[in-house]
Design an enzyme around this catalytic site. Structure first.
Site, PDB file in Angstrom:
ATOM      1  N   HIS A  27       0.826  -1.209   0.000  1.00  0.00           N
ATOM      2  CA  HIS A  27       0.000   0.000   0.000  1.00  0.00           C
ATOM      3  C   HIS A  27       0.858   1.257   0.000  1.00  0.00           C
ATOM      4  CE1 HIS A  27      -3.948  -1.992   0.980  1.00  0.00           C
ATOM      5  NE2 HIS A  27      -3.096  -2.957   1.286  1.00  0.00           N
ATOM      6  N   ASP A 131      -5.583   5.987   2.176  1.00  0.00           N
ATOM      7  CA  ASP A 131      -5.828   4.641   1.668  1.00  0.00           C
ATOM      8  C   ASP A 131      -7.263   4.246   1.997  1.00  0.00           C
ATOM      9  OD1 ASP A 131      -5.882   1.612   1.658  1.00  0.00           O
ATOM     10  OD2 ASP A 131      -3.786   1.901   1.119  1.00  0.00           O
TER      11      ASP A 131
END
Length: 492
Positions: A27, A131
């Site tokens: 990520h 995110d």
């Protein structure tokens, strides 16, 4: 850094973009790449300067300090600063494997710590890019400070479309799926439009929908919170997933598809693969380039590259099943085995002893290393296929390199990606839920031999489309410019 940002504010308008990654390498890497791209967007922004703040957990930041040269990174990107917050766990906590449940529980409660970071910033945030699976805390902080929230999905559009339906699946008792019930695993998914023609099965849903996963309720809660974002950024490209991107527009009025992020640049594009290398590449793991010399000694298209990513911890018997399959295929292999990725099940040997045995038995047949510069490996002419966990970064990198895949998903979106690779895009084989040496042997032989010609037609098509999408006037390049324009429009 705060003083520099303050001086920028005095000299003209500033767009201050604050990033919040989920603290895992898969990520962090795309988010760092997007931060780099925005930091280079001065010419696009005209008189408005763009400043970047990346907020990592203290644990992640310490890893960055050990494995990368952050000082050099910030010298190259003087308008990027790093701030940190505690994740509530002691430094020695593993955060993965058996410690993952405690890790995600801790992440549910980080909003107060994030609030303190926002209060400490001299320059007010113009927008907050979080995110998608950090959305609950991000929404709380964005609302308090009245900052527009943009959600970054580091997974693909098909996964996103499925994720948006999972809250209803949970409410109706359709998940979690009992992994010992083959009838349930093989039941078609009929409740999500757009999946019917591909015979999506319950086994193809994200891995956290299975009973052994601890992340299901956490992830679904984050997806629900993410629907409050004002825009969605996805690391994919239109030519690959246009139908799913279109469907997601019913949830988000603004969608920016800007993938493959790893090879997108604002500078003039060339066909030289080295031109897109980011200074953030390898920032969380030290890369071993010695494997490239070994690849130089192999025949073109002969090597199967094997990697199960940055987080997987697998039982030792699984490694030996793959080893037998690779050896029996008769094909040379380059295999990434991280020292902490082996979970010993016999109670006798240590992970180091298992790894030493694998390395010794592989001599003359393959090479085992702890980590590699993956983009360079996939671009090497000796590599003919990729046996992968199908993490989305790895999948995109393989598509861009034009390398067909054998997919053995382990968790999360990897199960969806595997289905897409095997049955929708037809650029590889879906081997999910199988760990049998005879199956591994056959798939390696098919990928590098008998079925290679028929699969390469699709592989080459999507490779060309991926490369075109990041060129000037390509779909992802244009969408990046549109995203920059959108951020600039938020400056008061």
């Amino acid at each position: 850094m705060k003083e520099e940002m303050g001086r920028e504010l005095e000299s003209g308008k500033v767009a201050h973009v604050v990033f919040l990654p989920f603290p895992a390498e898969g990520h962090i890497k795309p988010m760092l790449k997007l931060a780099e791209l925005l930091s280079q967007a001065k010419a696009k922004a005209g008189s408005i300067q763009i400043q970047i703040t990346i907020i990592n957990t203290q644990h992640t930041h310490q890893r960055l300090l050990v494995t990368s040269n952050l000082k050099e990174f910030q010298q190259t990107h003087p308008n990027i600063q790093f701030l940190t917050f505690p994740d509530g766990l002691p430094p020695e906590h593993p955060r993965v494997g058996r410690g993952f449940k405690e890790f995600i529980s801790a992440l549910k409660t980080v909003a107060p710590a994030l609030r303190e970071v926002f209060l400490s910033m001299t320059l007010p945030a113009t927008c907050f890019i979080a995110d998608m699976i950090m959305s609950t805390s991000a929404v709380e902080v964005a609302n308090e400070f009245q900052v527009p929230l943009l959600s970054l999905q580091t997974m693909n559009a098909c996964t996103t479309w499925i994720d948006l339906h999972l809250p209803k699946f949970l409410e109706e008792g359709e998940i979690p799926i009992e992994i010992t019930d083959e009838a349930c695993l093989n039941k078609p998914v009929t409740q999500i439009t757009g999946l019917e023609s591909f015979t999506f099965l319950y086994r193809d849903l994200p891995g956290f929908c299975r009973t052994q996963e601890v992340a299901m309720e956490f992830c679904i809660g984050e997806f629900k919170a993410a629907s409050q974002a004002s825009a969605l950024i996805i690391n994919t490209f239109e030519e690959l997933e246009a139908p799913m991107i279109s469907k997601i527009s019913s949830f988000y009025s603004k969608i920016f598809t800007i993938g493959p992020l790893h090879c997108l640049n604002l500078s003039t594009q060339t066909d030289d693969d080295s031109s897109h290398r980011s200074s953030a590449d390898g920032i969380l793991s030290k890369e071993d380039n010695s494997c490239l010399e070994w690849l130089d000694s192999q025949q073109s298209g002969s090597v199967i590259y094997v990697s199960f990513g940055t987080w997987a911890s697998l039982p030792s018997h699984v490694f030996f099943e793959f080893w037998h399959g690779l050896i029996n295929s008769g094909k040379p292999f380059l295999w990434v085995v991280r020292p902490n990725s082996i979970h010993v099940t016999d109670g006798v040997r240590t992970p180091s002893e298992v790894l030493a045995e694998l390395e010794e038995k592989s001599k003359g047949k393959g090479l085992i290393v702890s980590w590699v510069p993956q983009e360079k490996v996939l671009a090497h002419p000796a590599v003919g296929g990729f046996l992968t966990h199908t993490g989305w970064n790895s999948t995109l990198e393989s598509i861009y390199a034009g390398i067909p895949m054998i997919c053995w998903p382990i968790k999360a979106d990897q199960f969806v990606n595997s289905k897409c690779v095997g049955d929708i895009w037809k650029i590889g084989f879906d081997m999910k839920d199988k760990c049998d040496r005879s199956v591994i042997e056959k798939m390696v032989r098919d990928l590098l031999g008998d079925k290679r010609e028929e699969i390469m037609e699709s592989v080459n098509k999507f490779r060309d489309q991926a490369r075109q999408s990041v060129m000037v006037d390509g779909s992802s390049y244009r969408n990046l410019e549109n995203l920059i324009d959108h951020i600039i429009s938020l400056v008061p």
